[in-house]
Design an enzyme around this catalytic site. Structure first.
Site, PDB file in Angstrom:
ATOM      1  CG  LEU A  77      -7.669  -5.876   1.510  1.00 16.31           C
ATOM      2  CD1 LEU A  77      -8.953  -5.980   1.522  1.00 16.31           C
ATOM      3  CD2 LEU A  77      -6.911  -5.140   3.105  1.00 16.31           C
ATOM      4  CB  SER A  83      -5.989   0.661   8.470  1.00 20.52           C
ATOM      5  OG  SER A  83      -5.682  -0.250   9.590  1.00 20.52           O
ATOM      6  CE1 TYR A 118      -9.143  -2.456   5.905  1.00 20.57           C
ATOM      7  CE2 TYR A 118     -10.058  -4.424   5.375  1.00 20.57           C
ATOM      8  CZ  TYR A 118      -9.031  -3.809   5.685  1.00 20.57           C
ATOM      9  OH  TYR A 118      -7.656  -4.336   6.174  1.00 20.57           O
ATOM     10  CG  HIS A 121      -7.213  -9.968  -3.264  1.00 20.20           C
ATOM     11  ND1 HIS A 121      -6.139 -10.130  -4.328  1.00 20.20           N
ATOM     12  CD2 HIS A 121      -6.791  -9.316  -2.265  1.00 20.20           C
ATOM     13  CE1 HIS A 121      -4.911  -9.709  -3.794  1.00 20.20           C
ATOM     14  NE2 HIS A 121      -5.441  -9.267  -2.629  1.00 20.20           N
ATOM     15  CE  LYS A 134       1.630 -11.156  -6.470  1.00 23.71           C
ATOM     16  NZ  LYS A 134       2.143 -11.493  -5.120  1.00 23.71           N
ATOM     17  NE  ARG A 186       6.980  -0.675  -6.049  1.00 24.95           N
ATOM     18  CZ  ARG A 186       7.532  -1.578  -6.395  1.00 24.95           C
ATOM     19  NH1 ARG A 186       7.851  -2.585  -5.320  1.00 24.95           N
ATOM     20  NH2 ARG A 186       7.914  -1.974  -7.676  1.00 24.95           N
ATOM     21  CG  ASP A 235       3.150 -13.785  -2.381  1.00 26.84           C
ATOM     22  OD1 ASP A 235       2.219 -13.016  -1.845  1.00 26.84           O
ATOM     23  OD2 ASP A 235       4.401 -13.460  -2.472  1.00 26.84           O
ATOM     24  CB  ALA A 263      -1.026   0.052   1.230  1.00 24.42           C
TER      25      ALA A 263
HETATM   26  N1  LIG Z   1       2.683  -5.695  -6.778  1.00 20.42           N
HETATM   27  C1  LIG Z   1       3.693  -6.268  -5.806  1.00 20.42           C
HETATM   28  O1  LIG Z   1       4.956  -6.108  -6.119  1.00 20.42           O
HETATM   29  C2  LIG Z   1       3.284  -6.974  -4.591  1.00 20.42           C
HETATM   30  C3  LIG Z   1       4.419  -7.068  -3.774  1.00 20.42           C
HETATM   31  C4  LIG Z   1       3.839  -7.637  -2.485  1.00 20.42           C
HETATM   32  C5  LIG Z   1       2.593  -7.797  -2.418  1.00 20.42           C
HETATM   33  N2  LIG Z   1       1.764  -7.865  -3.200  1.00 20.42           N
HETATM   34  C6  LIG Z   1       0.378  -8.186  -3.028  1.00 20.42           C
HETATM   35  O2  LIG Z   1      -0.495  -7.329  -2.336  1.00 20.42           O
HETATM   36  C7  LIG Z   1      -1.316  -7.873  -1.394  1.00 20.42           C
HETATM   37  C8  LIG Z   1      -0.861  -7.460  -0.189  1.00 20.42           C
HETATM   38  O3  LIG Z   1       0.531  -7.900   0.323  1.00 20.42           O
HETATM   39  P1  LIG Z   1       1.248  -7.053   1.249  1.00 20.42           P
HETATM   40  O4  LIG Z   1       2.654  -7.373   1.163  1.00 20.42           O
HETATM   41  O5  LIG Z   1       0.892  -5.616   1.293  1.00 20.42           O
HETATM   42  O6  LIG Z   1       0.585  -7.675   2.657  1.00 20.42           O
HETATM   43  P2  LIG Z   1       0.888  -6.862   4.054  1.00 20.42           P
HETATM   44  O7  LIG Z   1       1.793  -6.050   4.408  1.00 20.42           O
HETATM   45  O8  LIG Z   1       0.344  -8.057   5.154  1.00 20.42           O
HETATM   46  O9  LIG Z   1      -0.598  -6.031   4.076  1.00 20.42           O
HETATM   47  C9  LIG Z   1      -1.991  -6.543   3.847  1.00 20.42           C
HETATM   48  C10 LIG Z   1      -2.806  -5.742   4.580  1.00 20.42           C
HETATM   49  O10 LIG Z   1      -4.222  -6.296   4.681  1.00 20.42           O
HETATM   50  C11 LIG Z   1      -4.984  -6.086   5.711  1.00 20.42           C
HETATM   51  N3  LIG Z   1      -5.777  -6.999   6.365  1.00 20.42           N
HETATM   52  C12 LIG Z   1      -6.922  -7.356   6.404  1.00 20.42           C
HETATM   53  N4  LIG Z   1      -7.550  -8.578   6.969  1.00 20.42           N
HETATM   54  C13 LIG Z   1      -6.247  -8.902   7.347  1.00 20.42           C
HETATM   55  C14 LIG Z   1      -5.905 -10.398   8.092  1.00 20.42           C
HETATM   56  N5  LIG Z   1      -6.888 -11.091   8.386  1.00 20.42           N
HETATM   57  N6  LIG Z   1      -4.563 -10.521   8.281  1.00 20.42           N
HETATM   58  C15 LIG Z   1      -3.552  -9.744   7.630  1.00 20.42           C
HETATM   59  N7  LIG Z   1      -3.810  -8.644   6.954  1.00 20.42           N
HETATM   60  C16 LIG Z   1      -5.067  -8.187   7.127  1.00 20.42           C
HETATM   61  C17 LIG Z   1      -4.048  -5.072   6.703  1.00 20.42           C
HETATM   62  O11 LIG Z   1      -4.108  -3.961   6.697  1.00 20.42           O
HETATM   63  P3  LIG Z   1      -4.976  -3.128   7.942  1.00 20.42           P
HETATM   64  O12 LIG Z   1      -4.365  -3.875   9.228  1.00 20.42           O
HETATM   65  O13 LIG Z   1      -4.634  -1.792   7.643  1.00 20.42           O
HETATM   66  O14 LIG Z   1      -6.411  -3.266   7.676  1.00 20.42           O
HETATM   67  C18 LIG Z   1      -2.388  -5.529   6.190  1.00 20.42           C
HETATM   68  O15 LIG Z   1      -1.577  -4.532   6.555  1.00 20.42           O
HETATM   69  C19 LIG Z   1      -1.260  -9.204  -1.839  1.00 20.42           C
HETATM   70  O16 LIG Z   1      -2.038  -9.426  -2.799  1.00 20.42           O
HETATM   71  C20 LIG Z   1       0.248  -9.636  -2.247  1.00 20.42           C
HETATM   72  O17 LIG Z   1       0.395 -10.680  -3.359  1.00 20.42           O
HETATM   73  C21 LIG Z   1       2.177  -7.399  -4.346  1.00 20.42           C
END
Ligand SMILES: NC(=O)c1ccc[n+]([C@@H]2O[C@H](COP(=O)([O-])OP(=O)(O)OC[C@H]3O[C@@H](n4cnc5c(N)ncnc54)[C@H](OP(=O)(O)O)[C@@H]3O)[C@@H](O)[C@H]2O)c1
Length: 325
Positions: free
Chosen positions: A73, A35, A57, A78, A96, A17, A175, A15
């Site tokens: 998320l 959040s 949300y 998703h 993704k 980025r 992932d 988020a």
């Molecule tokens: N495009 C890319 O380069 C890239 C890189 C990394 C990840 N991703 C993708 O982005 C998405 C998120 O990945 P991320 O690495 O940002 O994950 P992350 O740091 O764990 O963040 C996910 C967020 O989802 C929320 N959330 C809601 N329900 C949750 C639950 N039950 N357990 C944990 N978190 C929950 C939380 O936000 P709140 O606490 O604020 O509600 C948490 O901070 C995934 O789909 C991943 O595959 C993409």
């Protein structure tokens, strides 16, 4: 022209980025963050220059000024939040892997079509300049006739809950595997005839490392190894009858080497990104929204579904299901 106001669901890693990118571009602004915790949302907003901070949300989806919702998320969330955003009349860009499975993805795309809203997968590697090099490789003849793709790609991420927890739709396939499949699909094009795979499942039934073999209808073969257990060298190779194309960058394909069959370098294609690489997918999302389109041109609904369906098949072969399936 008015900026597209981006609202971000989930104040996690990626988020940040997206918030930075949305504030960098002329076309967009990082307008809102949501959040589950108001405090976390406020801290995120202060650190990343986001105007509105919501402690749920739902509250962000009720803000009439949010144009585009970025779903950042865990994979398990998703579908539900993408659907809620579409029902609230918002355009959706979901990280993704787009959803847990093809069925959920089909439903979201059908809903977007029905409502005339944009909905796309944030597979950012599809939009970067390097992707065009791979897209054109077959036709360019730079390595002769393309025969096969080989990928190894992995990070040691097993300690991260989002990765090991089946309730968050964890696993290597959704992932990191999704990138390897997207790379193979981009370089080879065409339809898949057959997929074979081996999945190493954890005690909780989540895949830790996978080997995948794909045969395309037009004859090309892909061999992919992906892992969430071990960091392995990122090696993406497209092999042709007269050489190979190689990159060690799975993210933006910013450095592609064209090698002769004897290994000597024929050409090095550098395609640096302008900012951090997310600018291309975000600009394309904005263009689609402004043109009233419901999907990306470079990552169509059909292409997302193709990859989701492959992942469904790979999981089904190993008997791997998520708790809510
Ligand atoms: N495009 C890319 O380069 C890239 C890189 C990394 C990840 N991703 C993708 O982005 C998405 C998120 O990945 P991320 O690495 O940002 O994950 P992350 O740091 O764990 O963040 C996910 C967020 O989802 C929320 N959330 C809601 N329900 C949750 C639950 N039950 N357990 C944990 N978190 C929950 C939380 O936000 P709140 O606490 O604020 O509600 C948490 O901070 C995934 O789909 C991943 O595959 C993409």
């Amino acid at each position: 022209m008015e900026k597209i106001k981006v609202g971000i669901l989930g104040a996690g890693n990626i988020a940040v980025r997206m918030a930075k990118t949305a504030n960098l571009l002329e076309e967009t602004e990082a307008y809102a963050i949501a959040s589950r915790s108001q405090e976390k949302a406020e801290a995120f907003a202060a650190e990343n220059g986001v105007k509105r901070a919501y402690g749920s949300y739902e509250a962000m989806l009720n803000d009439p000024d949010v144009d585009l919702v970025y779903v950042a998320l865990p994979h398990s969330h998703h579908y539900a939040w993408g659907k809620a955003a579409l029902l609230a009349g918002k355009h959706v860009l979901a990280e993704k892997a787009f959803t847990e499975n093809g069925k959920q993805a089909r439903e979201l795309f059908a809903l977007a079509e029905e409502r005339g809203l944009f909905c796309g997968e944030a597979m950012w590697s599809r939009f970067v300049p390097g992707a065009d090099v791979l897209r054109g490789l077959k036709e360019s003849g730079k390595i002769g006739k393309v025969c096969s793709v080989q990928v190894t790609f992995g990070e040691n991420m097993w300690h991260i809950e989002r990765i090991w927890n089946p309730h968050l739709a964890g696993g290597a396939l959704l992932d990191v595997g999704v990138y390897a499949l997207a790379f193979a699909s981009l370089a080879l094009g065409g339809d898949v005839e057959k997929v074979e795979s081996f999945l190493d499942l954890s005690e909780l039934g989540v895949d830790r490392q996978d080997a995948i073999l794909m045969k395309m209808k037009s004859g090309e073969i892909a061999s992919l190894y992906i892992s969430c257990l071990a960091k392995c060298p990122t090696e993406c190779t497209v092999i042709g009858t007269d050489g190979k194309a190689f990159t060690d960058n799975m993210w933006d394909y910013g450095d592609i080497r064209i090698l002769a069959p004897d290994g000597t370098e024929r050409e090095r294609i550098l395609s640096p990104v302008e900012h951090n690489g997310f600018e291309y997918e975000l600009r394309d999302a904005v263009s689609a929204i402004r043109e009233g389109k419901t999907e990306f041109g470079k990552m169509t609904h059909k292409e997302t579904l193709r990859i989701m369906d492959m992942m469904d098949e790979i999981r089904a072969r190993a008997g791997m299901t998520y708790p809510d399936e």
